[in-house]
Write an enzyme that holds these catalytic residues in place. Structure first.
Site, PDB file in Angstrom:
ATOM      1  N   ARG A  45       0.842  -1.194   0.000  1.00 52.32           N
ATOM      2  CA  ARG A  45       0.000   0.000   0.000  1.00 52.32           C
ATOM      3  C   ARG A  45       0.877   1.242   0.000  1.00 52.32           C
ATOM      4  O   ARG A  45       1.934   1.281   0.641  1.00 52.32           O
ATOM      5  CB  ARG A  45      -0.914   0.027   1.234  1.00 52.32           C
ATOM      6  CG  ARG A  45      -2.102  -0.913   1.164  1.00 52.32           C
ATOM      7  CD  ARG A  45      -3.103  -0.468   0.110  1.00 52.32           C
ATOM      8  NE  ARG A  45      -4.273  -1.341   0.051  1.00 52.32           N
ATOM      9  CZ  ARG A  45      -4.368  -2.425  -0.706  1.00 52.32           C
ATOM     10  NH1 ARG A  45      -3.348  -2.777  -1.472  1.00 52.32           N
ATOM     11  NH2 ARG A  45      -5.467  -3.155  -0.713  1.00 52.32           N
ATOM     12  N   GLU A  99      -3.836   7.574  -4.893  1.00 58.40           N
ATOM     13  CA  GLU A  99      -4.165   6.915  -6.154  1.00 58.40           C
ATOM     14  C   GLU A  99      -5.514   7.402  -6.668  1.00 58.40           C
ATOM     15  O   GLU A  99      -6.431   7.597  -5.880  1.00 58.40           O
ATOM     16  CB  GLU A  99      -4.182   5.397  -5.957  1.00 58.40           C
ATOM     17  CG  GLU A  99      -2.824   4.832  -5.556  1.00 58.40           C
ATOM     18  CD  GLU A  99      -2.834   3.309  -5.421  1.00 58.40           C
ATOM     19  OE1 GLU A  99      -3.906   2.683  -5.615  1.00 58.40           O
ATOM     20  OE2 GLU A  99      -1.773   2.739  -5.119  1.00 58.40           O
ATOM     21  N   HIS A 144      -0.855   0.160  -9.872  1.00 60.52           N
ATOM     22  CA  HIS A 144      -1.499  -0.743  -8.911  1.00 60.52           C
ATOM     23  C   HIS A 144      -2.127  -1.945  -9.629  1.00 60.52           C
ATOM     24  O   HIS A 144      -3.339  -2.153  -9.600  1.00 60.52           O
ATOM     25  CB  HIS A 144      -2.559   0.005  -8.097  1.00 60.52           C
ATOM     26  CG  HIS A 144      -2.898  -0.681  -6.799  1.00 60.52           C
ATOM     27  ND1 HIS A 144      -3.396  -0.002  -5.721  1.00 60.52           N
ATOM     28  CD2 HIS A 144      -2.818  -1.986  -6.411  1.00 60.52           C
ATOM     29  CE1 HIS A 144      -3.606  -0.855  -4.720  1.00 60.52           C
ATOM     30  NE2 HIS A 144      -3.263  -2.064  -5.129  1.00 60.52           N
TER      31      HIS A 144
END
Length: 320
Positions: free
Chosen positions: A238, A267, A286
């Site tokens: 993360r 993000e 991601h």
């Protein structure tokens, strides 16, 4: 009236069909853009089940408006996007999708490690843009991976899977975790060390720890300064665990060799992010679990959780 479900992204109809047979299903009309906050707030006040993705912010303010909501199923292993305490206070079940994405994410972690160490992004960019003029003795050179020391921060399922891949590269593995894992050490021959030792000794570091109050910002200026100048740092869990400002400074000052980032503090990441300007950074959006097989397996787990809860059964992978 039939129970209702809201899905925050547009999903393949084949994955939604089992729910449509039994429930009233509404779905956001895009698989790219995030659902608007106002829409989410309106839906959460009405539905019995909410199917989210890891970038949806499900905070206490939102959960306080929940009506008959019984379950939130999150498409991902992590669930830091959901206020778990608020969900618990409201008696809302939360589930996630562990295990099914372990091998896929480990594959990408190792691919990102290799790409960063060998600076494949730079080599490809030069080739595409006509920058490859001739073979040169030191042209496009990177760092070796085989036979080097790998440091893994966070020895969960994915950490173990990355370690298995490292064995094929004859790598020595150090790990740091909130608790020591004797069985893992005996099985794989890895070595438990404190974080500072890992950073000092490892040639390549892969961050796989969950984002918590304890891990937020755990890799900052001081920690980066402990690493070898030839080391790479790979971030796969993360954003927020690594201080991105400190990482930028470390890279432009050549404190470390390079960084591979699949996750970001905010993000989606802005195209103007300073780290994206550096040739020593391999950047991904991601995509740790992004294979067709894995994403569909995750969706099946999400759908099963909704079916279980709304039909009175205990769901698998319950977080709270």
């Amino acid at each position: 009236m039939r129970p209702s479900v809201f899905i925050t992204r547009k999903l393949p109809e084949e994955m939604v069909a089992p729910l449509r047979e039994k429930f009233e299903v509404r779905m956001w009309d895009s698989d790219i853009s995030a659902v608007r906050r106002s829409v989410l707030m309106d839906e959460i006040a009405q539905v019995d089940a909410l199917w989210t993705v890891v970038s949806d912010r499900i905070d206490r303010e939102l959960l306080e408006t929940a009506g008959p909501l019984k379950v939130i199923t999150n498409m991902g292993v992590g669930f830091n996007n959901i206020d778990i305490n608020a969900a618990k206070d409201k008696g809302i079940i939360v589930t996630n999708t562990p295990d099914v994405l372990t091998e896929t994410t480990a594959d990408l972690a190792f691919a990102l490690l290799l790409a960063t160490a060998r600076r494949l992004n730079r080599a490809e960019r030069e080739l595409r843009h006509g920058g490859w003029m001739s073979w040169t003795p030191m042209g496009f050179t990177g760092m070796d991976v085989g036979g080097k020391t790998l440091g893994i921060i966070g020895m969960g399922r994915i950490g173990e899977a990355v370690m298995r891949r490292a064995s094929g590269f004859n790598m020595r593995v150090l790990y740091h975790n909130r608790s020591r894992k004797d069985q893992v050490e005996q099985k794989y021959g890895c070595e438990y060390v404190e974080l500072e030792q890992l950073l000092e000794r490892a040639d390549h570091v892969v961050v796989l720890a969950p984002l918590t109050e304890q891990t937020a910002g755990m890799i900052g200026q001081r920690e980066l300064g402990l690493m070898k100048k030839t080391a790479t740092l790979i971030s796969m869990s993360r954003g927020g665990i690594i201080d991105e400002d400190a990482l930028y400074e470390a890279l432009i000052n050549e404190t470390i060799w390079g960084a591979g980032l699949d996750v970001w503090e905010k993000e989606p990441v802005s195209k103007h992010h300073p780290l994206l300007t550096l040739p020593s950074v391999t950047a991904l959006p991601h995509i740790g679990s992004a294979t067709i097989e894995t994403r569909k397996a995750m969706m099946r787990m999400n759908a099963d959780a909704i079916l279980d809860v709304l039909e009175g059964r205990e769901p698998d992978n319950r977080v709270v």
